[in-house]
Design a protein around this motif. Sequence first.
Motif, PDB file in Angstrom:
ATOM      1  N   ASP A   1      10.022  -0.382  -9.766  1.00  0.00           N
ATOM      2  CA  ASP A   1      10.227  -1.124  -8.518  1.00  0.00           C
ATOM      3  C   ASP A   1       9.665  -0.360  -7.324  1.00  0.00           C
ATOM      4  OD1 ASP A   1      11.264  -3.599  -8.881  1.00  0.00           O
ATOM      5  OD2 ASP A   1      13.347  -3.044  -8.444  1.00  0.00           O
ATOM      6  N   ILE A   2       9.979   0.916  -7.244  1.00  0.00           N
ATOM      7  CA  ILE A   2       9.505   1.747  -6.124  1.00  0.00           C
ATOM      8  C   ILE A   2       7.989   1.853  -6.136  1.00  0.00           C
ATOM      9  CG2 ILE A   2       9.515   4.087  -5.163  1.00  0.00           C
ATOM     10  CD1 ILE A   2      12.461   4.271  -6.104  1.00  0.00           C
ATOM     11  N   VAL A   3       7.408   2.055  -7.309  1.00  0.00           N
ATOM     12  CA  VAL A   3       5.951   2.157  -7.407  1.00  0.00           C
ATOM     13  C   VAL A   3       5.299   0.846  -6.977  1.00  0.00           C
ATOM     14  CG1 VAL A   3       4.032   2.373  -9.046  1.00  0.00           C
ATOM     15  CG2 VAL A   3       5.937   3.978  -9.142  1.00  0.00           C
ATOM     16  N   ASN A   4       5.862  -0.272  -7.393  1.00  0.00           N
ATOM     17  CA  ASN A   4       5.317  -1.575  -6.983  1.00  0.00           C
ATOM     18  C   ASN A   4       5.406  -1.781  -5.474  1.00  0.00           C
ATOM     19  OD1 ASN A   4       4.490  -2.368  -9.524  1.00  0.00           O
ATOM     20  ND2 ASN A   4       6.417  -3.391  -9.993  1.00  0.00           N
ATOM     21  N   LYS A   5       6.511  -1.342  -4.871  1.00  0.00           N
ATOM     22  CA  LYS A   5       6.651  -1.463  -3.421  1.00  0.00           C
ATOM     23  C   LYS A   5       5.633  -0.601  -2.683  1.00  0.00           C
ATOM     24  CE  LYS A   5      11.502  -2.780  -3.352  1.00  0.00           C
ATOM     25  NZ  LYS A   5      12.866  -2.391  -2.989  1.00  0.00           N
ATOM     26  N   VAL A   6       5.410   0.612  -3.195  1.00  0.00           N
ATOM     27  CA  VAL A   6       4.409   1.490  -2.570  1.00  0.00           C
ATOM     28  C   VAL A   6       3.017   0.880  -2.742  1.00  0.00           C
ATOM     29  CG1 VAL A   6       3.295   3.750  -2.765  1.00  0.00           C
ATOM     30  CG2 VAL A   6       5.787   3.585  -2.826  1.00  0.00           C
ATOM     31  N   LYS A   7       2.722   0.363  -3.903  1.00  0.00           N
ATOM     32  CA  LYS A   7       1.416  -0.266  -4.174  1.00  0.00           C
ATOM     33  C   LYS A   7       1.204  -1.466  -3.239  1.00  0.00           C
ATOM     34  CE  LYS A   7      -1.125  -2.202  -8.088  1.00  0.00           C
ATOM     35  NZ  LYS A   7      -1.037  -2.568  -9.497  1.00  0.00           N
TER      36      LYS A   7
ATOM     37  N   LYS B   1      13.991   1.157 -11.854  1.00  0.00           N
ATOM     38  CA  LYS B   1      14.009   1.535 -10.439  1.00  0.00           C
ATOM     39  C   LYS B   1      12.693   2.193 -10.042  1.00  0.00           C
ATOM     40  CE  LYS B   1      18.429   0.901  -9.157  1.00  0.00           C
ATOM     41  NZ  LYS B   1      18.879   0.115  -8.057  1.00  0.00           N
ATOM     42  N   VAL B   2      12.182   3.079 -10.911  1.00  0.00           N
ATOM     43  CA  VAL B   2      10.923   3.766 -10.619  1.00  0.00           C
ATOM     44  C   VAL B   2       9.787   2.753 -10.538  1.00  0.00           C
ATOM     45  CG1 VAL B   2       9.210   5.362 -11.554  1.00  0.00           C
ATOM     46  CG2 VAL B   2      11.615   5.988 -11.560  1.00  0.00           C
TER      47      VAL B   2
ATOM     48  N   LYS C   1      16.915   3.591 -14.886  1.00  0.00           N
ATOM     49  CA  LYS C   1      16.125   4.518 -14.063  1.00  0.00           C
ATOM     50  C   LYS C   1      14.652   4.140 -14.072  1.00  0.00           C
ATOM     51  CE  LYS C   1      19.152   8.449 -14.890  1.00  0.00           C
ATOM     52  NZ  LYS C   1      19.278   9.732 -15.597  1.00  0.00           N
TER      53      LYS C   1
END
Length: 73
Positions: free
Chosen positions: A61-67, A58-59, A55
């Motif tokens: 990964d998502i934060v890096n994509k948003v950044k 995944k979080v 988990k």
Amino acid sequence: MKVLLKNRGQITMEFAILMAAVVAVAAILGFYYLKTVESSSTKAQNENIVSNTVKLNKVVDIVNKVKEAIING
């Protein structure tokens, strides 16, 4: 009635042996129950750690994509 009174000591001894067997069986079953509970608890803890790691990855990964989306527009 005389036969019961005559063998009272033997009946008491047999009852005591029966009770000792019951206590021994209960102790053995209790030991194996606690051993099983400990084993399953350790297994559940390890699975929880793995789940939390997945988990968190995944979080991140998502934060890096948003950044990356914010930086690159």
